[in-house]
Design a protein around this motif. Structure first.
Motif, PDB file in Angstrom:
ATOM      1  N   UNK A   1      60.764  37.142  -1.908  1.00  0.00           N
ATOM      2  CA  UNK A   1      60.645  38.480  -1.315  1.00  0.00           C
ATOM      3  C   UNK A   1      60.105  38.314   0.095  1.00  0.00           C
ATOM      4  N   UNK A   2      60.696  39.011   1.046  1.00  0.00           N
ATOM      5  CA  UNK A   2      60.245  38.872   2.425  1.00  0.00           C
ATOM      6  C   UNK A   2      60.035  40.215   3.091  1.00  0.00           C
ATOM      7  N   UNK A   3      59.058  40.269   3.980  1.00  0.00           N
ATOM      8  CA  UNK A   3      58.910  41.404   4.879  1.00  0.00           C
ATOM      9  C   UNK A   3      60.033  41.415   5.901  1.00  0.00           C
ATOM     10  N   UNK A   4      60.080  42.476   6.702  1.00  0.00           N
ATOM     11  CA  UNK A   4      61.254  42.752   7.513  1.00  0.00           C
ATOM     12  C   UNK A   4      61.287  41.944   8.817  1.00  0.00           C
TER      13      UNK A   4
ATOM     14  N   UNK B   1      64.839  38.936  -1.325  1.00  0.00           N
ATOM     15  CA  UNK B   1      64.755  40.401  -1.365  1.00  0.00           C
ATOM     16  C   UNK B   1      64.102  40.894  -0.072  1.00  0.00           C
TER      17      UNK B   1
ATOM     18  N   UNK C   1      61.621  43.567   1.528  1.00  0.00           N
ATOM     19  CA  UNK C   1      60.505  44.399   1.076  1.00  0.00           C
ATOM     20  C   UNK C   1      59.979  45.211   2.264  1.00  0.00           C
TER      21      UNK C   1
ATOM     22  N   UNK D   1      55.295  38.502   5.687  1.00  0.00           N
ATOM     23  CA  UNK D   1      54.887  37.887   4.446  1.00  0.00           C
ATOM     24  C   UNK D   1      56.066  37.517   3.592  1.00  0.00           C
ATOM     25  N   UNK D   2      55.961  36.338   2.991  1.00  0.00           N
ATOM     26  CA  UNK D   2      56.939  35.918   1.984  1.00  0.00           C
ATOM     27  C   UNK D   2      56.171  35.603   0.715  1.00  0.00           C
ATOM     28  N   UNK D   3      56.743  36.060  -0.392  1.00  0.00           N
ATOM     29  CA  UNK D   3      56.214  35.691  -1.705  1.00  0.00           C
ATOM     30  C   UNK D   3      57.374  35.082  -2.473  1.00  0.00           C
TER      31      UNK D   3
ATOM     32  N   UNK E   1      60.200  44.364  -9.736  1.00  0.00           N
ATOM     33  CA  UNK E   1      59.376  44.827  -8.616  1.00  0.00           C
ATOM     34  C   UNK E   1      59.215  46.335  -8.734  1.00  0.00           C
TER      35      UNK E   1
ATOM     36  N   UNK F   1      51.294  46.969   3.032  1.00  0.00           N
ATOM     37  CA  UNK F   1      51.663  45.766   3.795  1.00  0.00           C
ATOM     38  C   UNK F   1      51.309  44.462   3.076  1.00  0.00           C
TER      39      UNK F   1
ATOM     40  N   UNK G   1      52.199  42.200  -0.889  1.00  0.00           N
ATOM     41  CA  UNK G   1      52.859  42.213  -2.207  1.00  0.00           C
ATOM     42  C   UNK G   1      52.276  41.114  -3.060  1.00  0.00           C
TER      43      UNK G   1
ATOM     44  N   UNK H   1      54.884  46.343  -5.094  1.00  0.00           N
ATOM     45  CA  UNK H   1      55.526  46.418  -3.778  1.00  0.00           C
ATOM     46  C   UNK H   1      54.983  47.632  -3.023  1.00  0.00           C
ATOM     47  N   UNK H   2      54.697  47.481  -1.722  1.00  0.00           N
ATOM     48  CA  UNK H   2      54.064  48.575  -0.990  1.00  0.00           C
ATOM     49  C   UNK H   2      55.003  49.728  -0.653  1.00  0.00           C
ATOM     50  N   UNK H   3      55.289  50.536  -1.637  1.00  0.00           N
ATOM     51  CA  UNK H   3      56.112  51.732  -1.472  1.00  0.00           C
ATOM     52  C   UNK H   3      55.757  52.645  -2.645  1.00  0.00           C
TER      53      UNK H   3
ATOM     54  N   UNK I   1      63.022  47.725  -9.062  1.00  0.00           N
ATOM     55  CA  UNK I   1      64.193  46.870  -8.926  1.00  0.00           C
ATOM     56  C   UNK I   1      63.974  45.699  -9.873  1.00  0.00           C
TER      57      UNK I   1
ATOM     58  N   UNK J   1      62.586  48.884  12.274  1.00  0.00           N
ATOM     59  CA  UNK J   1      61.475  48.950  11.309  1.00  0.00           C
ATOM     60  C   UNK J   1      60.193  48.301  11.814  1.00  0.00           C
ATOM     61  N   UNK J   2      60.326  47.043  12.246  1.00  0.00           N
ATOM     62  CA  UNK J   2      59.127  46.281  12.594  1.00  0.00           C
ATOM     63  C   UNK J   2      58.508  46.727  13.916  1.00  0.00           C
TER      64      UNK J   2
END
Lengths: 347, 347, 347, 347
Positions: free
Chosen positions: B178-181, B234, B236, B241-243, C178, C199, C201, C236-238, C243, D194-195
């Motif tokens: 899972x990764x941030x944008x 994915x 997120x 951040x990556x998980x 998630x 921000x 996860x 997940x931050x939402x 999913x 987004x970022x």
């Protein structure tokens, strides 16, 4: 090395102090205290410090700590510092209080707005309001520094030059402020439950927020006149950052360039205050994680108003960073030591 | 002082490099190049650098820059570095490529997955895969370093000890990432338009993401066997951040303590790799803004699987921070110089 | 008109029930109960209902309410419904329990995973697992419906056809799930404090989440065989949305088209299940606020696996919406009555 | 059934119109037009409509569509409607324009602020400003409705009663407005990447935003006097919602109760306007997804100001919802038909 103690190290302001002081080449953190986490290792509370800062939290024994350190940072809710600090403490160590207890010099105003009794009001005269760019000379000699509130820091810095040069109508000031949620601290509350504040915004504390008299006292002092302001804070769904949008009537018609010169006159040598270029406005992302205060403004000829926008990181220039800046001044260090970095972006 | 040039300084990875290298006491940034912002001042593009780093961007003339610097960082989309770099460049300067061109040693696999031709495949043998904790010795002597991808960094570091000790079934590996944008970069795209990705999540590139062969090559190398993985990234709704959550069948029944010893054996001296305590799992917030890789795991006796979770900051350990770590190794500095800070929290 | 009572109307699932049932043309809400807000008007608790639904909350007197209504919705933490419900209640009214008490038919498994004693296990045989698309016929005749958990709803619906057609290896199932933060409810908790989960996860409950046995029982039932799964939920931050990314080994090589036919065979007449087109994957934004479950998949020939992605709104298809769907079935209404809307976008 | 055409159905306002009109029991959507997606199925563009609304987009042929429908909704950037609409179109069909072209009755003011020429200024006299609660009677008989802008809707509704009752100083008005990012539409832009906008906030268009003259014209009309306002919009990192915080000097000292009566006098029968209780302030979450406008206020005796806060969903009451409300009025339906729902929470 400056020996430091942090009282209240496990709140959000406290942990930002820990981070900044741990990175500071001239500081040695000797004590971190907590009420809820006594004897717990710091990196089990804030896991960003995993394996890096495993120091244990101790009890909040200010007197004892005062014997051992050069400076004490108090990061506590209002009302506690004034119970803990007295002149005996100040004979032993410098104190930088990040709470509200010594910010307002008039005891009665403090007690009215905070709805409490002040327990060491004899120190109010001595305490110096630690807004570094405004009170630098007094700070150098202080024993007790009242570190400014987050909203006041941004509000006062953006407006001070206009008051100093007497170009605005002192009855016309409106400060519309917006803050990220770290400003509300780490205590659990339905208003800061993720799903309650995410994707929503609101005003709060209209005409009654406790930072109002703090702003008014400082602006009055600068203006040499009684200033009253309308101050409205808002909660914005983001972690960090304060943006203030302030409105004032100009006494005379002035151009952008004329006002720009006024800001430059007062701030051109200030490392932490940065004026944006014309038609560029501050955004909180450009200061987040840093000790900068960015300022931009626009003159509205149609209404005769100036609109000034300021942006700071509420946890840094609005709290822990300014406390370190105050410490740097107190101990004769370069003012930006340990806090000179720019914002990480995008973060 | 190490003289450095940054090719592609205005993308997100580029700007993170600028920030880290500007703070690095042993580095002098000599050149920053850009395609879109030639002759523009850097702090008008990234305003966090306002008044702090006003250097102008120049053209992307790698040959010329190679004459003047000790190390070149390339932060470019795949396919460009392989056009710019040749052995003549490498005779003049070290190159750390943050793109994908030299990460995969098998030209054919690269060309298939990236759907392009490799323009300097003669350098593939020489290039060292710059995953510091795994390839440190080779990195020390390298001229050309292929800085790992963000997902591979996190995936490989979390799984490597299990492969080294041969305790998992190599056909059973699933990596759910899972990764941030920020991982998607700064180029405009409907998928990263704020209102399209905020408050939503999705999988993408299932069974076809280009980091798959990179992960497989490195794990195969460690396992001394052909490893194929199911890798699913994915998107997120957060900036950084990556998980990675990885699943593997254990060959034999093992306890938590036994596996923990394996991780400690390989990582106990690694500053940037931190194992969480039992029953504590990594969260991206604890590594955001830092170069750490946090690792935690759980053994599921019911299914005979180990589930390992890794967390990194995709822009730092997953890109610019690891590049600086590679530079530190290359130039004989302490490996954590300039990148040893902990996460700002909450940010 | 169906007379309805909502027990636990002031939690997040409860308020979603109130909203859906208030809009439902065939339903008359007669009672809403609360523990913390007895006698308070509902629109002072949830101000979206301002002036629209000022009904007062009453005490949680299930027996009394059972006399007056046709159906009771229980939206309570596990362990309470099983105390309140008995066969006498069921003689008076239908019960749709949105908690966990009747979801697992094996009392021992329930008591082990939930670490509690079941107080009305004599009803376990009678209770029908209310996954509408799977158990529709049984639901029609039920008195007590166990409304499925959010993760199980999404997991089971995405995997059921593969088990029904016996095309996957039952020992190979991994479900990486998630969820948005509404899944954690409205109770205050440091983990769902805004600034702690925004921000960032994390994975949680690895190999121990209580939805695991629920998923396993239903899949085992469909597979006619004992199914064990690795199930890992993530926060997940939402606000909303689940999913699930599920991995399974295919017994034989199959094409996309062949598997698509299998999904269509089982779901082509299901209004609330929507298959995405080839190369389009579900995203939570397309189902948020609706009762749909979107499903897409990919076949990975390299590893012999199928990867299936499912998306639902955890508060609707994963809770209140499916409860209304169950009510519609129970009372012979068109199944989509009151819940047929599409997602608001972007929201 | 009202036959409707939607011109510009694939922008954010367009898709909200599609959603609302598709759910509206009295409306039959006959045409949806697009420039970029001609002949594409709507549910491949907005996948929330998957399998539910697969209608194809057609060309933007307004004349042809006017022959076939009872009402045309125009959801286009400014400058296009005024090219497409003329009196011949209005003889065939009603037009509700959601763009800016007919909102400002003074052609010159429009052309100055929008920096363009008006192409059908002969219709400006006829066009009715569609702020339903203010202009209901005129709307009933209109052929051409200028649907208000999002900021003006919220600003005018919150301030109108104060102007109507002549209790505020018309030179003192400041409107500090905050909007979620949907207000910026679906066009790609670095500012809404987004970022770039996540976790940050900013002011924009200070003293120059095009909604200023729209607000001023309407308030002037209500006040029977020339009103000029300082209007500052801000971009807030969330999808939906507008909050306006407005400041005005009270001519005389008034109590909360006295002002409340004024609001009640004007709004007590308005379904879509909801006054909050004393000491409760509007939050955008309570109106998101609904057509409500929530209003709360506070009187600041210290400064003699009233501070009024308004909250709307910018896409609904601020755009598509109000357009449907206008249609309902035009066609003699109950005003809340199809738009009477409350906010989904938390969403």
């Amino acid at each position: 090395m400056i020996k430091a103690g942090i009282i209240g190290a496990t709140g959000y302001v406290g942990t930002e102090l820990v981070r900044l002081l741990k990175n500071h080449n001239n500081v040695d953190i000797k004590f971190i205290t907590s009420q809820s986490y006594i004897d717990k290792e710091y990196d089990s509370i804030y896991e960003n410090f995993r394996d890096v800062f495993p120091m244990k939290c101790t009890e909040q024994n200010v007197e004892l700590i005062a014997n051992e350190v050069d400076v004490i940072f108090m990061a506590l809710p209002h009302g506690i510092a004034s119970k803990e600090i007295d002149s005996k403490i100040l004979e032993k160590t410098k104190v930088i209080d990040l709470g509200a207890d010594y910010r307002i010099s008039d005891r009665e105003i403090y007690e009215n707005w905070y709805n409490t009794s002040h327990l060491s009001s004899e120190l109010l005269d001595e305490a110096v309001y630690g807004l570094c760019e405004i009170n630098r000379e007094k700070i150098k000699k202080a024993r007790l520094i009242a570190n400014p509130g987050c909203y006041p820091t941004c509000s006062i810095l953006t407006l001070a030059p206009l008051f100093k040069e007497n170009i605005i109508d002192i009855e016309s000031i409106i400060i519309d402020a917006k803050s990220g949620v770290t400003g509300a601290g780490r205590s659990l509350n339905i208003g800061t439950h993720y799903t309650e504040c995410n994707e929503s915004m609101k005003a709060y504390g209209i005409a009654s927020h406790r930072h109002t008299p703090e702003i008014e006292e400082q602006l009055s002092c600068i203006a040499n006149n009684n200033v009253f302001v309308s101050f409205t804070p808002h909660l914005i769904p983001m972690n960090r950052g304060i943006l203030t949008t302030s409105y004032a009537k100009l006494k005379d018609k002035l151009t952008y360039e004329e006002v720009k010169k006024i800001y430059e006159k007062h701030y051109k040598d200030e490392y932490f205050i940065r004026l944006t270029k014309e038609n560029v406005l501050p955004e909180t992302k450009w200061v987040k994680g840093s000790n900068f205060c960015d300022i931009g403004f626009k003159i509205d000829d149609r209404t005769g108003r100036i609109i000034v926008v300021g942006a700071i990181d509420n946890m840094i220039k609005g709290a822990a960073g300014q406390a370190v800046q105050n410490m740097n001044i107190l101990f004769g260090l370069d003012e930006s030591t340990g806090i000179n970095g720019v914002s990480i972006f995008p973060v």
